[in-house]
Design a protein around this motif. Sequence first.
Motif, short mmCIF file in Angstrom:
data_model
loop_
_atom_site.label_atom_id
_atom_site.label_comp_id
_atom_site.label_asym_id
_atom_site.label_seq_id
_atom_site.Cartn_x
_atom_site.Cartn_y
_atom_site.Cartn_z
N THR A 1 40.81 32.25 47.42
CA THR A 1 39.74 33.03 46.82
C THR A 1 39.24 34.14 47.74
O THR A 1 39.24 33.99 48.96
N LYS A 2 38.81 35.24 47.11
CA LYS A 2 38.36 36.42 47.84
C LYS A 2 36.84 36.63 47.72
O LYS A 2 36.36 37.75 47.81
N ALA A 3 36.10 35.54 47.52
CA ALA A 3 34.64 35.67 47.48
C ALA A 3 34.15 36.15 48.85
O ALA A 3 34.65 35.72 49.89
N LEU A 4 33.17 37.04 48.83
CA LEU A 4 32.61 37.57 50.07
C LEU A 4 31.51 36.61 50.54
O LEU A 4 30.41 36.58 50.00
N LEU B 1 35.62 29.29 40.38
CA LEU B 1 34.80 29.63 39.23
C LEU B 1 34.12 30.97 39.42
O LEU B 1 34.04 31.79 38.49
N LEU B 2 33.60 31.19 40.63
CA LEU B 2 32.93 32.46 40.92
C LEU B 2 33.89 33.62 40.79
O LEU B 2 33.55 34.67 40.22
N GLU B 3 35.11 33.46 41.28
CA GLU B 3 36.08 34.55 41.22
C GLU B 3 36.44 34.87 39.76
O GLU B 3 36.59 36.03 39.38
N MET B 4 36.56 33.82 38.95
CA MET B 4 36.87 34.05 37.54
C MET B 4 35.71 34.71 36.83
O MET B 4 35.88 35.64 36.03
N ALA B 5 34.48 34.24 37.13
CA ALA B 5 33.30 34.84 36.52
C ALA B 5 33.14 36.30 36.94
O ALA B 5 32.81 37.16 36.11
N ARG B 6 33.39 36.58 38.20
CA ARG B 6 33.28 37.96 38.69
C ARG B 6 34.29 38.87 38.00
O ARG B 6 34.00 40.03 37.70
N ALA B 7 35.49 38.34 37.74
CA ALA B 7 36.51 39.12 37.05
C ALA B 7 36.03 39.54 35.66
O ALA B 7 36.34 40.64 35.18
N LEU B 8 35.25 38.67 35.01
CA LEU B 8 34.79 38.97 33.66
C LEU B 8 33.69 40.02 33.63
O LEU B 8 33.38 40.57 32.56
N MET B 9 33.10 40.32 34.78
CA MET B 9 32.07 41.36 34.83
C MET B 9 32.62 42.73 34.43
O MET B 9 31.89 43.60 34.00
N SER B 10 33.93 42.91 34.57
CA SER B 10 34.54 44.21 34.27
C SER B 10 35.12 44.27 32.85
O SER B 10 35.82 45.22 32.51
N ASP B 11 34.86 43.23 32.05
CA ASP B 11 35.36 43.18 30.66
C ASP B 11 36.86 43.46 30.59
O ASP B 11 37.32 44.42 29.94
#
Length: 306
Positions: free
Chosen positions: A115-118, A186-196
Motif C-alpha cells: 500500500t502507498k498510504a502516506l 481499505l484506505l487505498e481503495m477508498a482513496r481511489a474512489l475519490m477520483s470517480d
Amino acid sequence: MLPTGPTGKPIKTTDLHVGEAEPGCKKRDPILVVDGVRRTFGGLTAVDVDHVEVPRGAITALIGPNGAGKTTLFNLLTGFDKPDAGKWTFDGRPIAGVPAYRVARFGQIRTFQLTKALGLLTVMDNMLLGAKGQSGENLFRALLPFLWRKQETDNQAKALDLLTRFKLDTKKNDYAASLSGGQRKLLEMARALMSDPTLVMLDEPMAGVNPALTQSLLDHILNLKAQGMTVLFVEHDMHMVRHIADWVIVMAEGKVVAEGDPHEVMKNPAVIDAYLGSHHDEDIGEDPAAEVEHVSAITELLDDER
C-alpha cells in the motif's frame, strides 16, 4: 450462482466475448485493449503480450504463477513503467507513454500490492489527495480561499461518506501509519474512489489482509461493479477468483496463455501446466512458499470441480 452486472441481471461469459474463449479473444465491449506489449529486463522477457482485451462492466482476474509478469503488465498499463514495444487504449483513448498521473485523470486508477498510504498524513488528508481537479492546487487560486472553499467542503463530505462505507470514519483523524495492513488496503481503495474512476485496477488486494477483513474487501470489490465500474485485479487466492470474477486472464512467462470463465479456466491444460509445469522451477525471484500455495490452490479447485 452467476455474477451480476450493474443492472442486477446475471452476467454470462458468453455476453463478454466474441467467438471461442481463447488467449486474445475479442470482447463485445472492451474498455482496455492491449496490442504487442513487450518489456524486457536484460535477458529476461517479463511481458510479451500479443493482444488482450478487458471487458467493460465486469470483474476480470489476472492470475498466474510467480514471475508470470502480472504486476509488470499492471505497471506498464498504468504509466509506472515504459515498454520496449507495444500500444494500448483505455476507453478508446491511446495511453501508451502517458504519465501515471494523467492516466489516473482519465479514469484508470490502480492500487498496489504494498500500500502507498502516506503514513505521516491523516486518513482524511490521504482521502483528499485522491480528489481530482482541486482549485486550491493552483498557486494563484490558493491565495483566494473563496474560490476553493466550497469545493474543499464538498470533497471532505465525499471523503467522509466513503470512509463510512469502508468503516474507517472513526479513523479519519488518525495518522495512516497507525492503520493495520488490512485497513490500509481499505484506505487505498477508498482513496481511489475519490477520483470517480471508470476502471479500478487492484494489485493483489488480499495480500497481507487479516482474514477478518477479507469478506469486507470482497464486498467492496463487488460493490465497485454494482456502481458501474470495471475491475481488473491480480490475485493468488483461487477461491476468491472463482467467487467474484466474471472473466479470468492467465499469464505465464510473460504471455497470456488462457482466458475464460473462472470455472472452465481452472481445467485448461495450459493453466495446469503454468502452475504445475517444471519449467517454472527456474524462474528468477520466485517465492517457493507462495508457489506451493498456488499449486495447492489450483489442485484443490480441480478436485472441487470433479
